[in-house]
Design a protein around this motif. Structure first.
Motif, mmCIF file in Angstrom:
data_model
loop_
_atom_site.group_PDB
_atom_site.id
_atom_site.type_symbol
_atom_site.label_atom_id
_atom_site.label_comp_id
_atom_site.label_asym_id
_atom_site.label_seq_id
_atom_site.Cartn_x
_atom_site.Cartn_y
_atom_site.Cartn_z
ATOM 1 N N VAL A 177 -1.596 0.078 9.864
ATOM 2 C CA VAL A 177 -0.394 0.102 9.019
ATOM 3 C C VAL A 177 0.775 0.790 9.710
ATOM 4 C CG1 VAL A 177 -1.664 -0.045 6.848
ATOM 5 C CG2 VAL A 177 -1.051 2.218 7.768
ATOM 6 N N LYS A 236 3.824 4.146 4.018
ATOM 7 C CA LYS A 236 2.627 3.575 4.654
ATOM 8 C C LYS A 236 1.375 3.750 3.793
ATOM 9 C CE LYS A 236 4.712 1.981 8.221
ATOM 10 N NZ LYS A 236 4.887 0.509 8.353
ATOM 11 N N ASP A 238 1.293 3.507 0.533
ATOM 12 C CA ASP A 238 1.347 2.398 -0.434
ATOM 13 C C ASP A 238 0.917 1.092 0.224
ATOM 14 O OD1 ASP A 238 2.253 3.919 -2.615
ATOM 15 O OD2 ASP A 238 4.328 3.791 -1.927
ATOM 16 N N GLU A 239 1.371 0.883 1.451
ATOM 17 C CA GLU A 239 1.018 -0.334 2.184
ATOM 18 C C GLU A 239 -0.492 -0.396 2.433
ATOM 19 O OE1 GLU A 239 1.980 -2.237 6.586
ATOM 20 O OE2 GLU A 239 3.486 -0.936 5.643
ATOM 21 N N ILE A 241 -2.888 1.148 0.674
ATOM 22 C CA ILE A 241 -3.609 0.994 -0.589
ATOM 23 C C ILE A 241 -3.502 -0.431 -1.116
ATOM 24 C CG2 ILE A 241 -3.646 1.726 -3.020
ATOM 25 C CD1 ILE A 241 -2.701 4.521 -1.927
ATOM 26 N N ALA A 242 -2.367 -1.072 -0.875
ATOM 27 C CA ALA A 242 -2.195 -2.457 -1.316
ATOM 28 C C ALA A 242 -3.185 -3.379 -0.613
ATOM 29 C CB ALA A 242 -0.763 -2.916 -1.036
ATOM 30 N N LYS A 243 -3.470 -3.083 0.646
ATOM 31 C CA LYS A 243 -4.394 -3.927 1.412
ATOM 32 C C LYS A 243 -5.843 -3.479 1.248
ATOM 33 C CE LYS A 243 -4.996 -6.129 5.902
ATOM 34 N NZ LYS A 243 -4.419 -6.358 7.247
ATOM 35 N N TYR A 244 -6.059 -2.171 1.138
ATOM 36 C CA TYR A 244 -7.413 -1.619 1.030
ATOM 37 C C TYR A 244 -7.454 -0.707 -0.207
ATOM 38 C CZ TYR A 244 -7.369 -3.053 5.950
ATOM 39 O OH TYR A 244 -7.234 -3.764 7.127
ATOM 40 N N PRO A 245 -7.736 -1.285 -1.373
ATOM 41 C CA PRO A 245 -7.580 -0.545 -2.641
ATOM 42 C C PRO A 245 -8.548 0.601 -2.869
ATOM 43 C CG PRO A 245 -8.505 -2.740 -3.023
ATOM 44 C CD PRO A 245 -8.064 -2.705 -1.598
ATOM 45 N N TYR A 247 -8.602 3.185 -1.085
ATOM 46 C CA TYR A 247 -7.892 4.406 -0.689
ATOM 47 C C TYR A 247 -7.090 4.957 -1.875
ATOM 48 C CZ TYR A 247 -8.733 3.730 4.347
ATOM 49 O OH TYR A 247 -9.322 3.609 5.578
ATOM 50 N N LYS A 249 -3.829 8.118 -2.582
ATOM 51 C CA LYS A 249 -2.937 9.089 -1.958
ATOM 52 C C LYS A 249 -3.545 10.482 -2.072
ATOM 53 C CE LYS A 249 1.415 6.624 -2.720
ATOM 54 N NZ LYS A 249 2.760 6.656 -3.344
#
Length: 330
Positions: A177, A236, A238-239, A241-245, A247, A249
């Protein structure tokens, strides 16, 4: 005389057959009962191996406590074993080298789905016992390296975790990312203790360490060397987590390892996995032993381990024994 002898022999033969039949019936019934009893007694194992991680990590520290609790509460001798952590633990469970194991929730998902490091090697013999605590992905460096951002990692010697560890997958995805790959760094496959030793000696420049904070190995490093935690770039997380949920924060708080400010990063969850073949009553007792005795966990991560959050973030099947325990807690 011959006829009498013949009739006598017939009577004796018939009597013998009756005795044999009776013995056979009793013996068969007795054998069946013995087999059933043996089967029932074999359901409760005498020993359990709990696979943890390296001696410098949180898994190993907590593993000893869990093993003691299970041993005391279930009367099944349980031993915490040093291992290469998450991914290696899943393979070890599959191969019968242990019955319980620490693993990251993301790695458990990969294993059961046959993805990433488990591509073509799907593991269908494990289930979840319960979730534990957040595992923070820490990019650790020292003040002397001058590394402050992910971009600064280019061309540097960076530990990305021991072979078979979940840390490797975390490192790869966070590099991704940030527009980097493993080819952009000089990747080193080291465990937590080797990573911090390498940072202290200057043999490596940075290390990915996925573990509950504070991590013992990093605390030890900070005792002799000024530690810096590199945060993820703005947006990054957010990016990612959007791809690998799987994760979430996370923040390494100011004061941890002596750092001056809160540092934004991400985390996955630590969980316990078990072999599906373990009996329901045994896994129920193991789950109860841990989650009913969290007040006896001295490690800092003990405060995160709660029955009410025991199913959070788990994306694989829950073992029926564990499910029974958590249902009772609702």
């Amino acid at each position: 005389m011959e006829k009498k002898q013949f009739r006598w022999l017939l009577l004796l033969s018939a009597f013998a057959l009756m005795i044999l039949a009776a013995c056979g019936t009793d013996g068969g019934s007795g054998s069946k009962d013995t087999d059933e009893n043996a089967s029932e007694s074999s359901e409760k194992p005498k020993f359990l191996s709990l696979l943890t991680g390296g001696t410098q990590g949180t898994y190993y520290a907590l593993g000893g406590t869990f093993a003691d609790l299970i041993t005391k509460e279930t009367d099944i001798k349980t031993t915490a074993e040093v291992s290469q952590a998450s991914a290696a633990n899943m393979t070890a469970l599959q191969e019968g080298k242990g019955e319980i194991a620490f693993v990251q929730t993301d790695i458990a998902y990969y294993a059961t789905e046959g993805k990433l490091m488990f591509d073509g090697k799907k593991i269908d013999t494990i289930s979840a016992l319960g979730a534990l605590y957040p595992e923070t992905v820490q990019l650790v460096t020292t003040e002397a390296t001058g590394i402050k951002t992910y971009a600064d990692l280019k061309g540097k010697k960076v530990s990305v975790g021991a072979p078979g560890s979940g840390t490797y997958a975390n490192a790869e995805q966070l590099l991704e990312v940030h527009g980097l790959t493993m080819d952009d760094i000089k990747a080193q496959n080291l465990d937590f203790g080797e990573s911090t030793d390498g940072l202290q000696s200057g043999q490596i420049d940075a290390a990915f360490i996925t573990a509950g904070t504070p991590t013992g190995a990093v605390e030890a490093l900070n005792a002799t060397t000024k530690v810096n935690i590199v945060g993820v770039d703005a947006g990054k997380a957010d990016e990612l987590i959007a791809k690998y949920p799987y994760y979430a924060k996370d923040t390494v708080k100011a004061g941890t390892y002596g750092i001056a400010e809160d540092t934004e990063t991400v985390s996955v969850l630590a969980m316990l996995a078990v072999k599906k073949e373990l009996p329901e009553d045994v896994v129920y007792a193991m789950t109860k032993a841990i989650y009913d005795n969290t007040d006896k966990i001295s490690h800092d991560k003990g405060k995160f381990i709660k029955a009410e959050t025991g199913l959070d973030g788990i994306s694989i099947d829950i073992h029926p024994g564990a499910q029974k325990y958590f249902d009772e807690k609702k």
